[in-house]
Design a protein around this motif. Sequence first.
Motif, PDB file in Angstrom:
ATOM      1  N   LYS A 126      -8.434 -42.227  14.771  1.00 29.33           N
ATOM      2  CA  LYS A 126      -8.851 -41.637  16.048  1.00 29.33           C
ATOM      3  C   LYS A 126      -8.499 -40.147  16.117  1.00 29.33           C
ATOM      4  CE  LYS A 126      -9.479 -45.745  18.547  1.00 29.33           C
ATOM      5  NZ  LYS A 126      -8.522 -46.653  19.161  1.00 29.33           N
ATOM      6  N   ASN A 127      -9.225 -39.450  16.981  1.00 31.05           N
ATOM      7  CA  ASN A 127      -8.917 -38.050  17.270  1.00 31.05           C
ATOM      8  C   ASN A 127      -7.972 -38.002  18.464  1.00 31.05           C
ATOM      9  OD1 ASN A 127     -10.711 -37.310  15.273  1.00 31.05           O
ATOM     10  ND2 ASN A 127     -12.385 -36.862  16.693  1.00 31.05           N
ATOM     11  N   VAL A 128      -6.796 -37.465  18.231  1.00 30.48           N
ATOM     12  CA  VAL A 128      -5.779 -37.427  19.285  1.00 30.48           C
ATOM     13  C   VAL A 128      -5.441 -35.969  19.611  1.00 30.48           C
ATOM     14  CG1 VAL A 128      -3.381 -38.002  19.859  1.00 30.48           C
ATOM     15  CG2 VAL A 128      -4.789 -39.661  18.620  1.00 30.48           C
ATOM     16  N   VAL A 129      -5.420 -35.655  20.898  1.00 28.11           N
ATOM     17  CA  VAL A 129      -4.989 -34.326  21.349  1.00 28.11           C
ATOM     18  C   VAL A 129      -3.638 -34.472  22.027  1.00 28.11           C
ATOM     19  CG1 VAL A 129      -5.489 -32.365  22.861  1.00 28.11           C
ATOM     20  CG2 VAL A 129      -7.365 -33.575  21.720  1.00 28.11           C
ATOM     21  N   VAL A 130      -2.693 -33.661  21.634  1.00 23.68           N
ATOM     22  CA  VAL A 130      -1.401 -33.645  22.311  1.00 23.68           C
ATOM     23  C   VAL A 130      -1.271 -32.293  23.010  1.00 23.68           C
ATOM     24  CG1 VAL A 130       1.110 -33.733  22.043  1.00 23.68           C
ATOM     25  CG2 VAL A 130      -0.348 -35.220  20.643  1.00 23.68           C
ATOM     26  N   ILE A 131      -1.146 -32.326  24.334  1.00 20.45           N
ATOM     27  CA  ILE A 131      -0.930 -31.090  25.095  1.00 20.45           C
ATOM     28  C   ILE A 131       0.571 -30.884  25.228  1.00 20.45           C
ATOM     29  CG2 ILE A 131      -1.408 -29.834  27.233  1.00 20.45           C
ATOM     30  CD1 ILE A 131      -3.655 -31.832  27.797  1.00 20.45           C
ATOM     31  N   ALA A 152     -12.311 -36.060  21.776  1.00 19.15           N
ATOM     32  CA  ALA A 152     -10.979 -36.668  21.652  1.00 19.15           C
ATOM     33  C   ALA A 152     -11.028 -38.112  22.117  1.00 19.15           C
ATOM     34  CB  ALA A 152      -9.975 -35.888  22.492  1.00 19.15           C
ATOM     35  N   ASP A 153     -10.536 -39.001  21.285  1.00 14.96           N
ATOM     36  CA  ASP A 153     -10.432 -40.412  21.700  1.00 14.96           C
ATOM     37  C   ASP A 153      -9.269 -40.587  22.668  1.00 14.96           C
ATOM     38  OD1 ASP A 153     -12.474 -41.655  19.845  1.00 14.96           O
ATOM     39  OD2 ASP A 153     -11.179 -40.644  18.393  1.00 14.96           O
ATOM     40  N   ALA A 208      -6.890 -32.030  31.021  1.00 16.73           N
ATOM     41  CA  ALA A 208      -7.140 -33.255  30.247  1.00 16.73           C
ATOM     42  C   ALA A 208      -8.283 -34.052  30.865  1.00 16.73           C
ATOM     43  CB  ALA A 208      -5.869 -34.111  30.195  1.00 16.73           C
ATOM     44  N   ILE A 209      -8.282 -34.155  32.188  1.00 20.20           N
ATOM     45  CA  ILE A 209      -9.341 -34.923  32.857  1.00 20.20           C
ATOM     46  C   ILE A 209     -10.693 -34.231  32.695  1.00 20.20           C
ATOM     47  CG2 ILE A 209     -10.145 -35.729  35.122  1.00 20.20           C
ATOM     48  CD1 ILE A 209      -7.087 -36.181  35.760  1.00 20.20           C
ATOM     49  N   GLN A 210     -10.689 -32.900  32.784  1.00 23.42           N
ATOM     50  CA  GLN A 210     -11.936 -32.130  32.568  1.00 23.42           C
ATOM     51  C   GLN A 210     -12.454 -32.310  31.141  1.00 23.42           C
ATOM     52  OE1 GLN A 210     -13.560 -30.279  34.819  1.00 23.42           O
ATOM     53  NE2 GLN A 210     -12.064 -30.328  36.495  1.00 23.42           N
ATOM     54  N   ALA A 211     -11.516 -32.415  30.198  1.00 21.76           N
ATOM     55  CA  ALA A 211     -11.902 -32.428  28.780  1.00 21.76           C
ATOM     56  C   ALA A 211     -12.182 -33.829  28.255  1.00 21.76           C
ATOM     57  CB  ALA A 211     -10.787 -31.791  27.944  1.00 21.76           C
ATOM     58  N   ALA A 212     -11.765 -34.838  28.996  1.00 23.06           N
ATOM     59  CA  ALA A 212     -11.861 -36.213  28.466  1.00 23.06           C
ATOM     60  C   ALA A 212     -13.314 -36.627  28.272  1.00 23.06           C
ATOM     61  CB  ALA A 212     -11.149 -37.173  29.410  1.00 23.06           C
ATOM     62  N   ARG A 213     -13.544 -37.231  27.142  1.00 24.56           N
ATOM     63  CA  ARG A 213     -14.869 -37.748  26.792  1.00 24.56           C
ATOM     64  C   ARG A 213     -15.060 -39.100  27.493  1.00 24.56           C
ATOM     65  NH1 ARG A 213     -14.432 -40.401  21.379  1.00 24.56           N
ATOM     66  NH2 ARG A 213     -14.140 -42.095  22.836  1.00 24.56           N
ATOM     67  N   PRO A 214     -16.305 -39.501  27.794  1.00 21.51           N
ATOM     68  CA  PRO A 214     -16.498 -40.852  28.338  1.00 21.51           C
ATOM     69  C   PRO A 214     -15.870 -41.894  27.427  1.00 21.51           C
ATOM     70  CG  PRO A 214     -18.537 -39.598  28.481  1.00 21.51           C
ATOM     71  CD  PRO A 214     -17.570 -38.746  27.709  1.00 21.51           C
ATOM     72  N   ALA A 215     -15.320 -42.934  28.038  1.00 23.04           N
ATOM     73  CA  ALA A 215     -14.681 -44.033  27.301  1.00 23.04           C
ATOM     74  C   ALA A 215     -13.558 -43.529  26.399  1.00 23.04           C
ATOM     75  CB  ALA A 215     -15.705 -44.826  26.494  1.00 23.04           C
ATOM     76  N   THR A 256      -9.129 -42.136  26.475  1.00 20.73           N
ATOM     77  CA  THR A 256      -7.836 -42.467  27.079  1.00 20.73           C
ATOM     78  C   THR A 256      -7.029 -41.206  27.343  1.00 20.73           C
ATOM     79  OG1 THR A 256      -7.780 -44.594  25.930  1.00 20.73           O
ATOM     80  CG2 THR A 256      -5.651 -43.696  26.621  1.00 20.73           C
ATOM     81  N   ILE A 257      -6.357 -41.167  28.492  1.00 22.21           N
ATOM     82  CA  ILE A 257      -5.381 -40.104  28.758  1.00 22.21           C
ATOM     83  C   ILE A 257      -4.024 -40.778  28.940  1.00 22.21           C
ATOM     84  CG2 ILE A 257      -4.611 -38.301  30.358  1.00 22.21           C
ATOM     85  CD1 ILE A 257      -7.562 -37.861  31.095  1.00 22.21           C
ATOM     86  N   ALA A 258      -3.037 -40.361  28.165  1.00 20.05           N
ATOM     87  CA  ALA A 258      -1.692 -40.932  28.280  1.00 20.05           C
ATOM     88  C   ALA A 258      -0.773 -39.885  28.899  1.00 20.05           C
ATOM     89  CB  ALA A 258      -1.178 -41.343  26.907  1.00 20.05           C
ATOM     90  N   ILE A 259      -0.086 -40.271  29.964  1.00 21.54           N
ATOM     91  CA  ILE A 259       0.822 -39.342  30.655  1.00 21.54           C
ATOM     92  C   ILE A 259       2.245 -39.632  30.204  1.00 21.54           C
ATOM     93  CG2 ILE A 259       1.660 -38.539  32.887  1.00 21.54           C
ATOM     94  CD1 ILE A 259      -1.068 -39.434  34.029  1.00 21.54           C
ATOM     95  N   VAL A 260       2.770 -38.725  29.389  1.00 16.30           N
ATOM     96  CA  VAL A 260       4.089 -38.922  28.792  1.00 16.30           C
ATOM     97  C   VAL A 260       5.125 -38.012  29.452  1.00 16.30           C
ATOM     98  CG1 VAL A 260       5.404 -38.798  26.630  1.00 16.30           C
ATOM     99  CG2 VAL A 260       3.033 -39.607  26.606  1.00 16.30           C
ATOM    100  N   ALA A 261       4.719 -36.794  29.782  1.00 15.84           N
ATOM    101  CA  ALA A 261       5.662 -35.809  30.342  1.00 15.84           C
ATOM    102  C   ALA A 261       6.142 -36.247  31.723  1.00 15.84           C
ATOM    103  CB  ALA A 261       4.977 -34.450  30.448  1.00 15.84           C
ATOM    104  N   ASN A 262       7.302 -35.750  32.115  1.00 14.91           N
ATOM    105  CA  ASN A 262       7.815 -35.975  33.469  1.00 14.91           C
ATOM    106  C   ASN A 262       7.235 -34.915  34.395  1.00 14.91           C
ATOM    107  OD1 ASN A 262       9.538 -38.163  32.966  1.00 14.91           O
ATOM    108  ND2 ASN A 262      11.120 -36.797  32.197  1.00 14.91           N
ATOM    109  N   PHE A 263       6.343 -35.335  35.265  1.00 16.44           N
ATOM    110  CA  PHE A 263       5.777 -34.393  36.242  1.00 16.44           C
ATOM    111  C   PHE A 263       6.773 -34.159  37.366  1.00 16.44           C
ATOM    112  CE2 PHE A 263       2.018 -35.270  33.919  1.00 16.44           C
ATOM    113  CZ  PHE A 263       1.163 -34.200  34.164  1.00 16.44           C
ATOM    114  N   LYS A 264       6.924 -32.922  37.771  1.00 20.10           N
ATOM    115  CA  LYS A 264       7.879 -32.591  38.829  1.00 20.10           C
ATOM    116  C   LYS A 264       7.200 -32.525  40.189  1.00 20.10           C
ATOM    117  CE  LYS A 264      10.734 -29.820  35.695  1.00 20.10           C
ATOM    118  NZ  LYS A 264       9.777 -29.461  34.632  1.00 20.10           N
ATOM    119  N   VAL A 265       5.881 -32.331  40.184  1.00 18.62           N
ATOM    120  CA  VAL A 265       5.165 -32.201  41.458  1.00 18.62           C
ATOM    121  C   VAL A 265       3.919 -33.093  41.438  1.00 18.62           C
ATOM    122  CG1 VAL A 265       5.933 -29.841  41.952  1.00 18.62           C
ATOM    123  CG2 VAL A 265       3.892 -30.198  40.551  1.00 18.62           C
ATOM    124  N   PRO A 266       3.436 -33.500  42.630  1.00 18.76           N
ATOM    125  CA  PRO A 266       2.184 -34.270  42.673  1.00 18.76           C
ATOM    126  C   PRO A 266       1.022 -33.407  42.177  1.00 18.76           C
ATOM    127  CG  PRO A 266       3.319 -34.314  44.800  1.00 18.76           C
ATOM    128  CD  PRO A 266       3.996 -33.269  43.968  1.00 18.76           C
TER     129      PRO A 266
END
Length: 340
Positions: free
Chosen positions: A162-167, A229-230, A245-252, A254-264
């Motif tokens: 798979k093609n994986v992007v890590v931000i 990106a898969d 990430a949401i703007q860049a995501a291809r149909p079908a 996955t976006i995985a949220i790993v970082a600790n977000f500090k704000v909504p």
Amino acid sequence: MLQVYMPEAYKLEYRDVPKPAVEPGKVLVKIERLGICGSDIQVYHGKHKYMKFPVVQGHEAAGIVSEVGAGVEGIKVGDAVTFQPQVFCGECAPCKAGHINVCRNLKVYGVHTDGMAQEFFLVPSDKVIPLGKGTSLEDGALIEPIAVGVGAMRRCGDVNGKNVVVIGAGPIGNFAAQVAQARGAKVLVTDINPKKLALAKAVGIYATVDSTGKVLKDIIAEVFGAQGADIIVDCAGVPASLTSAIQAARPASTIAIVANFKVPVEIEIPLIQRQQIDVLGVMMYLKEDFHTASKFLAEGKVKTTGIVNKHFDIKQFKEAYEYIDANAMDVMKVMMTFSK
Ligand SMILES: [Zn+2]
Ligand SMILES: [Zn+2]
């Protein structure tokens, strides 16, 4: 023995406390290395929403077993070990389903209950992970953040081919990217910090791109072409990283949220729905992820090159945080050492 005690945000006290006596089923470990992680910094700044002071910090450590309690098997005095820092109940619905990382009563050493910022740490033997042959104590203390990367990629399913992007090319992004490659993915890492990107490149990441002034969607098109990106893994944890990430995501995909977000974060829900994007919350790891992390490290599939920026003695914990605050952009990992 020396213990570093944090009564409130920005306050550190160096206390002399009795060395714990070993108990049945537990081991006493002489701590030798202790990494400071992003969540520790949040605690220090009083920005961690899910903890209460006071606390003895420390959840990514390595040390040498100094005493072994009655009934403990498979661990002996002199073994080099690291720790799975999760205390879970084993009784709640998530625990029963195997998701101990999201136990309803979860306590993490060094966050919700006392951790390893002390000379000796008394711990149930099932929280102890022996280091692989040839693994240094320094690398041993990095197994926890590597396990975060392993847990993140396990959550994403089979990433082989798979093609994986890590931000984000900080320690977690770096390790998650290496784990994805070890599992057969083609990985693109983006960041706005050239030093962190250079480290990702140095450990052999397929593509590293400085995203300063660029649109993630365009970067992905350049690197991965029409396939896109898969999987996009957010290890940056700022509103811009998730919205890009949401703007860049291809149909079908996955976006995985790993970082600790500090704000909504305000996000465009229709983009997720209409493109059928799986958005995964990722929380820490399971014990098996520690074993995988340890194995990848021993096999050289995950490298720790350049991850540790600077060392401080445990008696300089305050100086370590001052260094981190003064170098917030460039710090990868600060490691505490324990002098005699
Ligand atoms: Zn951590
Ligand atoms: Zn539980």
